[in-house]
Design a protein around this motif. Structure first.
Motif, short mmCIF file in Angstrom:
data_model
loop_
_atom_site.label_atom_id
_atom_site.label_comp_id
_atom_site.label_asym_id
_atom_site.label_seq_id
_atom_site.Cartn_x
_atom_site.Cartn_y
_atom_site.Cartn_z
N GLN A 154 0.96 -1.28 -0.11
CA GLN A 154 -0.01 0.05 0.19
C GLN A 154 1.08 1.26 0.01
OE1 GLN A 154 -2.58 -0.25 3.44
NE2 GLN A 154 -3.63 -1.98 2.62
N THR A 155 0.39 2.12 -0.91
CA THR A 155 1.29 3.56 -0.97
C THR A 155 0.71 4.31 0.25
OG1 THR A 155 1.48 3.06 -3.47
CG2 THR A 155 1.98 5.30 -2.52
N TYR A 156 -0.48 4.27 0.45
CA TYR A 156 -1.21 5.17 1.44
C TYR A 156 -2.24 4.47 2.47
CZ TYR A 156 0.18 8.86 -2.12
OH TYR A 156 0.82 9.55 -2.96
N LEU A 157 -2.29 5.02 3.47
CA LEU A 157 -3.08 4.60 4.66
C LEU A 157 -4.14 5.59 4.93
CD1 LEU A 157 -0.80 2.96 7.15
CD2 LEU A 157 -2.21 1.74 5.27
N THR A 158 -5.42 5.30 5.23
CA THR A 158 -6.30 6.21 5.72
C THR A 158 -5.96 6.79 7.24
OG1 THR A 158 -7.86 4.58 6.68
CG2 THR A 158 -8.21 5.01 4.32
N ARG A 159 -6.69 7.92 7.63
CA ARG A 159 -6.49 8.40 8.97
C ARG A 159 -7.06 7.01 9.88
NH1 ARG A 159 -9.52 13.49 9.65
NH2 ARG A 159 -7.59 14.28 8.84
N LYS A 160 -8.08 6.40 9.66
CA LYS A 160 -8.43 5.46 10.54
C LYS A 160 -7.35 4.19 10.66
CE LYS A 160 -12.48 2.15 11.10
NZ LYS A 160 -14.02 1.95 10.36
N GLU A 161 -6.67 3.98 9.79
CA GLU A 161 -5.61 2.76 9.70
C GLU A 161 -4.53 3.39 10.31
OE1 GLU A 161 -6.68 0.46 5.56
OE2 GLU A 161 -5.61 2.58 5.53
N VAL A 162 -4.03 4.68 10.08
CA VAL A 162 -2.77 5.24 10.86
C VAL A 162 -3.09 5.11 12.50
CG1 VAL A 162 -1.54 7.06 11.20
CG2 VAL A 162 -2.12 6.41 9.01
N ALA A 163 -4.30 5.59 12.67
CA ALA A 163 -4.98 5.93 14.12
C ALA A 163 -4.76 4.27 14.75
CB ALA A 163 -6.29 6.07 14.25
N ARG A 164 -5.48 3.32 13.97
CA ARG A 164 -5.13 1.93 14.54
C ARG A 164 -3.56 1.65 14.69
NH1 ARG A 164 -7.74 -2.10 10.86
NH2 ARG A 164 -8.44 -0.18 10.00
N VAL A 165 -2.66 1.83 13.78
CA VAL A 165 -1.26 1.73 13.96
C VAL A 165 -0.67 2.38 15.13
CG1 VAL A 165 1.18 1.92 12.81
CG2 VAL A 165 -1.01 1.05 11.48
N LEU A 166 -1.00 3.53 15.37
CA LEU A 166 -0.34 4.26 16.33
C LEU A 166 -1.03 4.33 17.67
CD1 LEU A 166 0.40 7.63 14.41
CD2 LEU A 166 1.87 5.68 15.00
N LYS A 167 -2.22 3.50 17.71
CA LYS A 167 -2.98 3.34 18.82
C LYS A 167 -3.53 4.60 19.17
CE LYS A 167 -1.00 -1.03 20.11
NZ LYS A 167 0.36 -1.50 19.55
N LEU A 168 -4.10 5.30 18.35
CA LEU A 168 -4.71 6.85 18.87
C LEU A 168 -6.09 6.67 18.36
CD1 LEU A 168 -1.87 9.00 17.45
CD2 LEU A 168 -2.39 8.53 19.72
N ALA A 169 -6.94 7.92 18.66
CA ALA A 169 -8.16 7.88 18.23
C ALA A 169 -8.15 8.82 16.61
CB ALA A 169 -9.13 8.89 19.09
N SER A 170 -8.69 8.57 15.88
CA SER A 170 -8.38 9.33 14.56
C SER A 170 -8.77 10.81 14.73
CB SER A 170 -9.37 8.59 13.47
OG SER A 170 -10.71 8.73 13.98
N GLY A 171 -9.85 11.27 15.57
CA GLY A 171 -9.81 12.33 16.07
C GLY A 171 -8.58 13.41 16.56
N THR A 172 -7.66 12.51 17.26
CA THR A 172 -6.22 12.80 17.67
C THR A 172 -5.52 13.24 16.65
OG1 THR A 172 -6.64 11.61 19.70
CG2 THR A 172 -4.46 12.26 18.90
N LEU A 173 -5.56 12.43 15.39
CA LEU A 173 -4.76 12.58 14.35
C LEU A 173 -5.30 13.93 13.25
CD1 LEU A 173 -4.13 9.01 12.76
CD2 LEU A 173 -2.38 10.52 13.93
N ALA A 174 -6.77 13.92 13.51
CA ALA A 174 -7.22 15.19 12.84
C ALA A 174 -6.67 16.35 13.43
CB ALA A 174 -8.77 15.03 13.02
#
Length: 65
Positions: free
Chosen positions: A10-30
Motif C-alpha cells: 500500500q502506498t497510502y493509509l487512511t486516517r483510521k488505519e494510521v490511528a489503529r497503527v499508532l493506537k490513537l483516536a482518529s480525532g487525535t490525528l485530525a
C-alpha cells in the motif's frame, strides 16, 4: 483497505488505519493535523491520506520502529 495492513503493498493509509497503527483516536490525528503535529499527510480528492514511507519515518523518529 482491509483489516490486515500490508504496508509494502500500500502506498497510502487512511486516517483510521494510521490511528489503529499508532493506537490513537482518529480525532487525535485530525487535531494533530490542524496543529501541524503528527505524521505527514497529503490530501487526495479531499481525503486525508498518509504516505506509508513517511509514516514509517515518523514512527522511527518517535521510537515506534
Amino acid at each position: 483497505m482491509g483489516k490486515n495492513l500490508v504496508w509494502e503493498e500500500q502506498t497510502y493509509l487512511t486516517r483510521k488505519e494510521v490511528a489503529r497503527v499508532l493506537k490513537l483516536a482518529s480525532g487525535t490525528l485530525a487535531n494533530w493535523g490542524i496543529e501541524g503535529k503528527g505524521p505527514p499527510f497529503v490530501k487526495m480528492e479531499g481525503r486525508v491520506c498518509y504516505p506509508v514511507v513517511l509514516l514509517k519515518v515518523y514512527m522511527k523518529e518517535i521510537g515506534l520502529l
